[in-house]
Write a protein that holds these residues in place. Sequence first.
Motif, PDB file in Angstrom:
ATOM      1  N   MET A 412     -73.341  16.656  10.067  1.00 55.82           N
ATOM      2  CA  MET A 412     -72.639  17.805   9.510  1.00 55.82           C
ATOM      3  C   MET A 412     -72.345  18.858  10.586  1.00 55.82           C
ATOM      4  N   THR A 413     -73.195  18.925  11.620  1.00 52.38           N
ATOM      5  CA  THR A 413     -72.899  19.844  12.722  1.00 52.38           C
ATOM      6  C   THR A 413     -71.548  19.481  13.321  1.00 52.38           C
ATOM      7  N   ARG A 414     -71.369  18.201  13.572  1.00 52.28           N
ATOM      8  CA  ARG A 414     -70.111  17.728  14.141  1.00 52.28           C
ATOM      9  C   ARG A 414     -68.939  18.003  13.185  1.00 52.28           C
ATOM     10  N   VAL A 415     -69.146  17.696  11.902  1.00 59.01           N
ATOM     11  CA  VAL A 415     -68.084  17.874  10.906  1.00 59.01           C
ATOM     12  C   VAL A 415     -67.699  19.354  10.811  1.00 59.01           C
ATOM     13  N   LEU A 416     -68.713  20.217  10.713  1.00 61.27           N
ATOM     14  CA  LEU A 416     -68.431  21.643  10.555  1.00 61.27           C
ATOM     15  C   LEU A 416     -67.846  22.237  11.837  1.00 61.27           C
ATOM     16  N   TRP A 417     -68.253  21.690  12.963  1.00 59.12           N
ATOM     17  CA  TRP A 417     -67.699  22.135  14.239  1.00 59.12           C
ATOM     18  C   TRP A 417     -66.192  21.836  14.271  1.00 59.12           C
ATOM     19  N   ASN A 418     -65.816  20.634  13.840  1.00 58.10           N
ATOM     20  CA  ASN A 418     -64.400  20.277  13.826  1.00 58.10           C
ATOM     21  C   ASN A 418     -63.605  21.130  12.848  1.00 58.10           C
ATOM     22  N   MET A 419     -64.251  21.569  11.774  1.00 60.63           N
ATOM     23  CA  MET A 419     -63.548  22.407  10.803  1.00 60.63           C
ATOM     24  C   MET A 419     -63.088  23.714  11.437  1.00 60.63           C
ATOM     25  N   ARG A 420     -63.847  24.203  12.420  1.00 55.56           N
ATOM     26  CA  ARG A 420     -63.476  25.462  13.070  1.00 55.56           C
ATOM     27  C   ARG A 420     -62.284  25.278  13.978  1.00 55.56           C
ATOM     28  N   LYS A 421     -62.055  24.040  14.392  1.00 54.98           N
ATOM     29  CA  LYS A 421     -61.063  23.791  15.438  1.00 54.98           C
ATOM     30  C   LYS A 421     -59.689  23.432  14.886  1.00 54.98           C
ATOM     31  N   HIS A 422     -59.641  23.105  13.622  1.00 61.80           N
ATOM     32  CA  HIS A 422     -58.377  22.595  13.090  1.00 61.80           C
ATOM     33  C   HIS A 422     -58.032  23.264  11.766  1.00 61.80           C
ATOM     34  N   SER A 423     -56.776  23.106  11.408  1.00 63.51           N
ATOM     35  CA  SER A 423     -56.317  23.627  10.128  1.00 63.51           C
ATOM     36  C   SER A 423     -57.037  22.889   8.988  1.00 63.51           C
ATOM     37  N   LEU A 424     -57.363  23.615   7.925  1.00 59.86           N
ATOM     38  CA  LEU A 424     -58.101  23.009   6.814  1.00 59.86           C
ATOM     39  C   LEU A 424     -57.195  22.189   5.902  1.00 59.86           C
ATOM     40  N   ILE A 425     -55.897  22.315   6.138  1.00 61.74           N
ATOM     41  CA  ILE A 425     -54.945  21.547   5.340  1.00 61.74           C
ATOM     42  C   ILE A 425     -53.975  20.886   6.309  1.00 61.74           C
ATOM     43  N   ALA A 426     -53.592  19.659   5.996  1.00 60.21           N
ATOM     44  CA  ALA A 426     -52.702  18.915   6.883  1.00 60.21           C
ATOM     45  C   ALA A 426     -51.298  19.497   6.776  1.00 60.21           C
ATOM     46  N   VAL A 427     -51.080  20.640   7.436  1.00 63.07           N
ATOM     47  CA  VAL A 427     -49.830  21.378   7.261  1.00 63.07           C
ATOM     48  C   VAL A 427     -48.624  20.665   7.858  1.00 63.07           C
ATOM     49  N   GLY A 428     -48.870  19.714   8.771  1.00 64.39           N
ATOM     50  CA  GLY A 428     -47.732  19.049   9.397  1.00 64.39           C
ATOM     51  C   GLY A 428     -47.199  17.873   8.620  1.00 64.39           C
ATOM     52  N   ASP A 429     -47.933  17.470   7.580  1.00 61.88           N
ATOM     53  CA  ASP A 429     -47.525  16.281   6.830  1.00 61.88           C
ATOM     54  C   ASP A 429     -46.256  16.575   6.042  1.00 61.88           C
ATOM     55  N   PRO A 430     -45.220  15.735   6.215  1.00 64.56           N
ATOM     56  CA  PRO A 430     -43.958  16.005   5.521  1.00 64.56           C
ATOM     57  C   PRO A 430     -44.081  15.946   3.994  1.00 64.56           C
ATOM     58  N   ARG A 431     -45.175  15.363   3.497  1.00 70.76           N
ATOM     59  CA  ARG A 431     -45.310  15.250   2.035  1.00 70.76           C
ATOM     60  C   ARG A 431     -46.119  16.400   1.438  1.00 70.76           C
ATOM     61  N   LEU A 432     -46.419  17.396   2.268  1.00 71.16           N
ATOM     62  CA  LEU A 432     -47.276  18.469   1.766  1.00 71.16           C
ATOM     63  C   LEU A 432     -46.671  19.164   0.547  1.00 71.16           C
ATOM     64  N   SER A 433     -45.352  19.339   0.550  1.00 71.40           N
ATOM     65  CA  SER A 433     -44.748  20.052  -0.583  1.00 71.40           C
ATOM     66  C   SER A 433     -44.934  19.264  -1.874  1.00 71.40           C
ATOM     67  N   ARG A 434     -45.007  17.936  -1.739  1.00 71.44           N
ATOM     68  CA  ARG A 434     -45.273  17.126  -2.941  1.00 71.44           C
ATOM     69  C   ARG A 434     -46.665  17.403  -3.484  1.00 71.44           C
ATOM     70  N   ALA A 435     -47.620  17.601  -2.551  1.00 70.37           N
ATOM     71  CA  ALA A 435     -48.986  17.892  -2.992  1.00 70.37           C
ATOM     72  C   ALA A 435     -49.062  19.267  -3.629  1.00 70.37           C
ATOM     73  N   LEU A 436     -48.283  20.214  -3.095  1.00 72.00           N
ATOM     74  CA  LEU A 436     -48.336  21.571  -3.629  1.00 72.00           C
ATOM     75  C   LEU A 436     -47.710  21.642  -5.023  1.00 72.00           C
ATOM     76  N   ASP A 437     -46.715  20.773  -5.267  1.00 69.02           N
ATOM     77  CA  ASP A 437     -46.037  20.777  -6.565  1.00 69.02           C
ATOM     78  C   ASP A 437     -46.724  19.899  -7.587  1.00 69.02           C
ATOM     79  N   PHE A 438     -47.766  19.192  -7.143  1.00 65.10           N
ATOM     80  CA  PHE A 438     -48.313  18.130  -7.975  1.00 65.10           C
ATOM     81  C   PHE A 438     -48.949  18.663  -9.270  1.00 65.10           C
ATOM     82  N   VAL A 439     -48.609  17.988 -10.356  1.00 69.37           N
ATOM     83  CA  VAL A 439     -49.168  18.345 -11.670  1.00 69.37           C
ATOM     84  C   VAL A 439     -49.560  17.051 -12.385  1.00 69.37           C
ATOM     85  N   ASN A 440     -50.737  17.056 -12.989  1.00 69.39           N
ATOM     86  CA  ASN A 440     -51.131  15.910 -13.817  1.00 69.39           C
ATOM     87  C   ASN A 440     -50.332  15.948 -15.098  1.00 69.39           C
ATOM     88  N   ALA A 441     -49.611  14.860 -15.356  1.00 65.83           N
ATOM     89  CA  ALA A 441     -48.780  14.847 -16.566  1.00 65.83           C
ATOM     90  C   ALA A 441     -49.672  14.808 -17.796  1.00 65.83           C
TER      91      ALA A 441
END
Lengths: 441, 185
Positions: A412-441
């Motif tokens: 967890m030290t390693r995992v939490l260390w990496n969390m400080r270094k990177h964005s918490l959301i994959a902002v570069g993924d072209p499908r991100l807007s699909r995730a933001l709009d996602f609704v369970n029907a």
Amino acid sequence: MSDAKKTPDSMKYRIPEGSAWDGAWKMALTVAALGGLVALGGAFMDPKRFAFSYLYGFVTVLTLWLGSVFFVLIQHLTSAGWSVSVRRASEFFVSGVVVLPFLFAPLIPNFKTLYPWWTTDKTGVAEAQEHAAAAPKGEGHEGAAVTEGEGEHSPAELIEEATLAKKSAYLNHTFFGIRMCVYFAVWLFLGLRLFRYSTAQDATRDKQWTVKLQGFAPVATILFAFSLTFAGFDWIMSLEPGWYSTMFGVRIFATSAVTSFACIILVTLGWKRAGLVHDEINTEHLHDLGKLMFGFLVFWAYISFSEFFLIWYAAIPEETIYFHRRWDDQSWRTISCMIVGLKFIVPFYLIMSRNAKRNNGLIGLGAGWLLAMHLVEIYYWIMPYYKPHAGVQWSGIWMEAGCVMATVGVYMTRVLWNMRKHSLIAVGDPRLSRALDFVNA
Amino acid sequence: MSEQAVSKRPVVYLAEFDSPDAIIHAAEGVRDAGYEKWDVHTPYPVHGMDAAMGLTDSGLGWIVLLCGLTGVTAAVTMIQWMNGYDYPLVIGGKPPDAIPSMVPIMFELMVLLSAFGAVFGMFGLNELPKHHHPVFYSDRFEAFSHDKFFVSIEVEDKKFDTQKTKELLEGLHSTHVELVEEEVS
């Protein structure tokens, strides 16, 4: 809304300096250090127990890591849009892969303590193998070993020895060592690639990383499935080298998946509570993670019961021994029953309802519950071999606690260390807007 | 056909819309106006419609849970009675009333009854099968399976008022509002 407006920039989801999440790695490191001291003390006081306790700690971390890899791989395999905003949470757990070989290292000098076949394969097994080879065709290996065995061996031991002879082409020092290296090579390759490709996309937003990851996913899934299954055979099943089960690899996989979903849910809830992410990870995402966790919990129960059921019905001694070890003694029987009742029945009803999965408190409780029960289940896998036929050794349980704290803490030290270094959301993924709009029907 | 003049009575208001955004807006308007006996007809599922219509959770989950628990209980009772008490048989050296051997039957009967509960419960809650509905009297309504979106409000609704309901629907930017009538013999 235009696409540009919906795609947040890479600095928006960073852990701010001085916040609780920023310093979380220190807490993990402290836990690891405390656990490490306890484990070290244990290693001097009772080296045998330390070997099993440490394996218990390592397997706990390994299953957590394997489950996270599974989640990330499945998203790339299916080109899932809904999960883009929660995928990074799992990718952080994947990125902890670099500590796995180091965490495994203390086990290497303990192989002879852990694995009964490690010491017998030079003498007894080789002998039995010779006899088996010398026996005329049509006569079983077991027969040969039984008739030629030394007088002091009980029939059960002779059968076990004959089984080991059959398995010696697989369970021998050289091949075991080679496989160990292959697993870690494969896992480092998978883990680093999945994490680096995804984080490389944060700044550039280049679609090619998504394409590469999707092309990589099918091969990676096959590598993942084989390495998981065989590592399970090697490090967990071979504690009981005479035992046969074709379902064990699937059991490791199922319990790993449940655990990683629980971790993703808890981490994303933690981020939400700290205000690091807002509507990007919302009830819809948690609902779907909850569905997956529930589904894999049922899958785990289904295959675990099937494995037990077939062994119970056939009642072949070399298969039933696994369950005898966990049933004959009252204390292990209690733990067996706990796993049925508290790892399946209680959480099954707790997170079954749609409303429970859409309630942050309840799904968080379910995830935490399952993680706690995961610790019990791994205990049930490993610890009966420390003192067979003797029941649960409660008095020294601090050693297992220390080993789990040490291994999980380092990871967890390693995992939490990496969390400080990177964005918490994959902002570069072209499908991100699909995730933001996602609704369970 | 009879030459007699047949009397007609209004049964449902049908309002036509052109886009999913318009139908969501319309559904919110009808919901906020407090109507109860009304429905929306669209060519495909429109995301967010449940909330726009103000639909609460369906009770289907409870029906399925009840059916599933009935299945489990029935399986346990049945096997315990038949194998354990009424006609005990030792098979494979196992106790006649062994729990593990009951589990597959418990599981199967639970799944079977849950599935029945889900399918027939869904039929019941949706009032299916429904062979006819007055909205089909409208010639324009056929477009609901093609490219148009409809809101229907039934006369039986407590808030229904020929004038006010029409004004409401027109106020929601319906492209065409029609009062569908039914022949009374």
